[in-house]
Write an enzyme that holds these catalytic residues in place. Sequence first.
Site, PDB file in Angstrom:
ATOM      1  N   TYR A 157      22.141  39.180  31.928  1.00  0.00           N
ATOM      2  CA  TYR A 157      23.076  38.040  31.896  1.00  0.00           C
ATOM      3  C   TYR A 157      24.033  38.083  33.080  1.00  0.00           C
ATOM      4  O   TYR A 157      24.791  39.050  33.249  1.00  0.00           O
ATOM      5  CB  TYR A 157      23.860  38.077  30.586  1.00  0.00           C
ATOM      6  CG  TYR A 157      24.829  36.936  30.394  1.00  0.00           C
ATOM      7  CD1 TYR A 157      24.404  35.729  29.865  1.00  0.00           C
ATOM      8  CD2 TYR A 157      26.171  37.078  30.730  1.00  0.00           C
ATOM      9  CE1 TYR A 157      25.299  34.674  29.670  1.00  0.00           C
ATOM     10  CE2 TYR A 157      27.064  36.038  30.539  1.00  0.00           C
ATOM     11  CZ  TYR A 157      26.623  34.840  30.016  1.00  0.00           C
ATOM     12  OH  TYR A 157      27.504  33.811  29.836  1.00  0.00           O
ATOM     13  N   ASN A 229      23.122  45.930  34.910  1.00  0.00           N
ATOM     14  CA  ASN A 229      24.173  44.991  34.507  1.00  0.00           C
ATOM     15  C   ASN A 229      24.812  45.479  33.212  1.00  0.00           C
ATOM     16  O   ASN A 229      24.979  44.739  32.268  1.00  0.00           O
ATOM     17  CB  ASN A 229      23.555  43.603  34.314  1.00  0.00           C
ATOM     18  CG  ASN A 229      24.589  42.512  34.080  1.00  0.00           C
ATOM     19  OD1 ASN A 229      25.518  42.354  34.866  1.00  0.00           O
ATOM     20  ND2 ASN A 229      24.421  41.746  33.009  1.00  0.00           N
ATOM     21  N   SER A 269      23.314  44.402  30.274  1.00  0.00           N
ATOM     22  CA  SER A 269      21.930  44.815  30.050  1.00  0.00           C
ATOM     23  C   SER A 269      21.412  45.582  31.251  1.00  0.00           C
ATOM     24  O   SER A 269      22.009  45.562  32.326  1.00  0.00           O
ATOM     25  CB  SER A 269      21.027  43.593  29.810  1.00  0.00           C
ATOM     26  OG  SER A 269      21.436  42.861  28.680  1.00  0.00           O
ATOM     27  N   SER A 307      24.212  45.033  24.595  1.00  0.00           N
ATOM     28  CA  SER A 307      23.395  45.312  25.771  1.00  0.00           C
ATOM     29  C   SER A 307      21.910  45.182  25.463  1.00  0.00           C
ATOM     30  O   SER A 307      21.432  45.613  24.414  1.00  0.00           O
ATOM     31  CB  SER A 307      23.685  46.736  26.280  1.00  0.00           C
ATOM     32  OG  SER A 307      23.104  46.953  27.545  1.00  0.00           O
ATOM     33  N   GLY A 308      21.174  44.586  26.401  1.00  0.00           N
ATOM     34  CA  GLY A 308      19.723  44.518  26.301  1.00  0.00           C
ATOM     35  C   GLY A 308      19.120  45.519  27.264  1.00  0.00           C
ATOM     36  O   GLY A 308      19.105  45.302  28.473  1.00  0.00           O
TER      37      GLY A 308
END
Length: 390
Positions: A157, A229, A269, A307-308
């Site tokens: 993102y 990120n 992420s 978070s991904g």
Amino acid sequence: MRRLFAFIFVGLCCSVSYAQKPRARDLGVPFEGTPGPYNAITDVKGVEVGYSTIIEGSGENIAGKGPIRTGVTAIFPRGKAQKFSPVFANWYSLNGNGEMTGTTWLTESGFLETPIMITNTNSVGVVRDAVLKWYVDTDWYRGEEWWYTYPVVAETYDGFLNDIYGFHVKEEHVLEAINNAATGKIAEGNVGGGTGMMCLGFKGGTGTSSRVVKIKGESYTLGAMVQANFGRKPNLTIAGVPVGLELLDTLTNELKLPPKSYRKEGDGSIIVVVATDAPLLPHQLKRIAQRVTIGIGRTGGFGTNGSGDIFIAFSTANPDAFQRSDFAKVDMLANDEIDPLLEATVQSVEEAIINAMIAAETMEGINGNKSYALPHGLLVDVLKKYNRIN
């Protein structure tokens, strides 16, 4: 035409400035292991990487107009000229607040049949559709009439610097990233899908690293590429040193968020792609993907709720493993022999994240939001303080 010129100009700027940008080792940051010639995922023979970087506008965010700070990254396991050439692969998620399309069939079949694309959260769909169209236009499946495929597209993102709800990634940018895919040196930092990303309290983005290991007298290469990120500044750790705590009050990101914002520090992420030429089967590549978490942990990430953290690993060995009907014979390293590759994964991921931060430059985006680059001089001073470098 003017916008196309801007894309070309940015691309030229990235390529020209790459050689001038220091990497973590150039600053003296100590890492374990032996890197390949480029210290990049492209040290694995055949792997190609390409970018489309979109940087336009400044000031107030007007949806659909910008400012724009985003892009697309393309990774081809055996190069785009090979067309349909599946590789053994598998994936793993530390925390699943993110997306990587195509993973269901990847797990079921054991093969990665497509390039890996990385972009921002809201552009996954357009990137996936553009890749499918590119398959048709280039006869990716070499004359097969009844093919089906699930492109692998991952995201992080970038909405704190980019007009993410303006949907600026278009088919032309996907094609630009694909067409730019090449072997050799890779630009890092504010490029491709990593353009508008932030990491561990500073500017983040795209980074890469590699390791060469010997097993049973044979040399194998493993490389990692990250779109970083994630993370909280107090947790930033470099070469075992609490850099984030030492720089806690230095160059703090300026995020002018709305009054009712659910963002918590550390939300974000990381996408990680690991490539190797070692002959590993899908169950072993799952183990490789799981070790990515340790490399992230060494830099200060731990997989927050927001978070991904999604990782994919593939092997370019066994080029004839995929068959429609014939039996296939494959080589496989014994499980007892893969420890050097597990360690190389941890080392490469750790260094790739730090490389992304070292290469990233301060960026101002929507509404004056600003993410500062990790200050090289202060980093060196902190590492000297802890006797990690002379």
